[in-house]
Design an enzyme around this catalytic site. Structure first.
Site, PDB file in Angstrom:
ATOM      1  N   TYR A   1       0.945  -1.189  -0.013  1.00 32.78           N
ATOM      2  CA  TYR A   1       0.086  -0.075   0.038  1.00 32.78           C
ATOM      3  C   TYR A   1       0.866   1.261  -0.007  1.00 32.78           C
ATOM      4  CZ  TYR A   1      -4.087   2.688   0.958  1.00 32.78           C
ATOM      5  OH  TYR A   1      -5.163   3.375   0.901  1.00 32.78           O
TER       6      TYR A   1
ATOM      7  N   TRP B   1      -8.345   8.854  -4.195  1.00 38.42           N
ATOM      8  CA  TRP B   1      -7.548   8.344  -3.187  1.00 38.42           C
ATOM      9  C   TRP B   1      -7.907   9.326  -1.719  1.00 38.42           C
ATOM     10  CZ3 TRP B   1      -1.688   8.171  -1.694  1.00 38.42           C
ATOM     11  CH2 TRP B   1      -1.668   7.105  -0.721  1.00 38.42           C
TER      12      TRP B   1
ATOM     13  N   ASN C   1     -22.819  -2.682  -2.920  1.00 43.32           N
ATOM     14  CA  ASN C   1     -23.076  -3.227  -1.686  1.00 43.32           C
ATOM     15  C   ASN C   1     -21.900  -3.131  -0.644  1.00 43.32           C
ATOM     16  OD1 ASN C   1     -22.022  -5.128  -3.402  1.00 43.32           O
ATOM     17  ND2 ASN C   1     -22.325  -6.662  -1.915  1.00 43.32           N
TER      18      ASN C   1
END
Length: 386
Positions: A70, A309, A188
């Site tokens: 990440y 982001w 969802n």
């Protein structure tokens, strides 16, 4: 002669040892993570505060951060212990990016924060999977509401990632007015559900796509209860009749905003339903497939494609703007307009040994990584008697 110590040395935080979920190098969550118990917090230095974490969620990005894939990286912590892990000789990474905390002590020069105040993190990768930490006063944002105002702990713990992402994607790329339509895949997901709720608050209408499943009717009812205008499957998305249906629903009005967290064909398919001068905003790639869009959409419809982001948005915007956004979201939460995510708490009890707690954390994260947990998991770490 009797000597007395300053009263502040007897604060609750100084009588209890702390715990943190840590790692020393990147790797699989079931191997890299462990729990350590560390020393009580001393009084906070000037312009810092001691905070006690109430709840801290597990987000997918947390797992990616631990694995080392990440882009947002934590800093090493070397002030947890005087020796061993967490010391200057053996610094560690404390896991966790998001969480709700309570101020337990304030250092000299701190204003606007006092003991008992609820705060959320403003600085990324503070290390929220812990009992207590010392942080800079600018590393947190004060919540304008608390439990007495109807704000739940789960609301506060999950406020700074998913709700802000949903809000900003609806607000940052195009000016939308009441009655306008948006379209999204992954409806969802945690962000998708918040998009539906915030759109409803703003009077926007939503077309929402989800995967087909055995309990589809239950999911459709859930999303409609949140405020979804239309809920369809990807099978519907690929049906040739979808264009006509969308035109009928919108009364021929162009859809000018699409939100994509899936990538691949589902992203291209919703982009084809957009009108002229529209915006496609991608904030995820759950399919792990690249974004491939027809050139004609750019030439003839003037499509603009963006990436979003929340961490970058947070870095680029002022504390005042971020605090205002948190205030808006918190107010909606207290009014019942934004639901807390379906969640379960994982408590690390004070009677759990570090070894037992480590195994409990690793097993939970294994289930999360494998997609076997249908709810948001929130950590609650109890401190340990000194």
């Amino acid at each position: 002669m009797v000597f007395s110590l300053p009263k502040r040395l007897f604060s609750c935080s100084s009588l209890l040892r702390n715990r943190a979920i840590i790692y020393t190098s990147n790797g699989p969550v079931t191997q890299a993570l462990s729990i350590i118990t560390y020393q009580p917090l001393p009084p906070p230095p000037p312009n810092t505060i001691n905070i006690k974490f109430i709840l801290a969620p597990i987000n997918p990005a947390d797992l990616n951060t631990i694995e080392g894939v990440y882009p947002s990286k934590p800093s090493l912590s070397s002030n947890l212990s005087s020796s061993g892990k967490g010391s200057k000789d053996e610094p560690v990474f404390v896991a966790g990016n998001e969480g709700l905390a309570e101020v337990v002590d304030v250092g000299e020069g701190v204003s606007g924060l006092e003991k008992g105040t609820w705060v959320v993190m403003d600085k990324p990768q503070v290390g929220t999977w812990a009992t207590s930490r010392n942080v800079g006063v600018k590393d947190v944002i004060r919540l304008p509401f608390g439990k007495l105002n109807g704000l739940s702990e789960a609301h506060g713990a999950t406020m700074t990632v998913n709700p802000t992402t949903a809000y900003n994607m609806l607000d940052s790329f195009i000016q939308l007015s009441e009655g306008d339509w948006i379209i999204q895949n992954g409806a969802n997901s945690a962000v998708g559900k918040l998009v539906i709720q915030i759109a409803k608050i703003r009077g926007l209408k939503t077309i929402n796509f989800v995967r087909s499943r055995d309990n589809l009717s239950e999911l459709v009812k859930e999303l409609e209860k949140l405020g979804a205008t239309k809920v369809l499957t990807y099978d519907d998305l690929y049906d040739k009749s979808i264009r006509g249906k969308v035109k009928e629903w919108t009364g021929g009005k162009d859809i000018r905003l699409a939100l994509n967290c899936v990538g691949g064909e589902p992203a291209a398919a919703i982009a084809k339903l957009l009108g002229s001068n529209a915006h496609l905003v991608s904030y995820g790639a759950m399919s792990k497939k690249p974004l491939s869009l027809p050139t004609s959409l750019f030439i003839f419809k003037n499509l603009t494609s963006h990436g979003f982001w929340q961490t970058r948005w947070s870095k680029e915007n002022s504390r005042h703007k971020k605090a205002a956004l948190i205030g808006t979201l918190a107010e909606w939460m207290t009014q019942g307009k934004l639901k807390a995510p379906d969640h379960e708490n994982l408590t690390i009890f004070r009677h759990d040994s570090d070894e037992e707690a480590t195994q409990k954390v690793r097993e939970t994260l294994r289930r999360v990584a494998e997609g076997k947990v249908g709810k948001k998991v929130l950590f609650k770490l109890e401190d340990v008697n000194a």
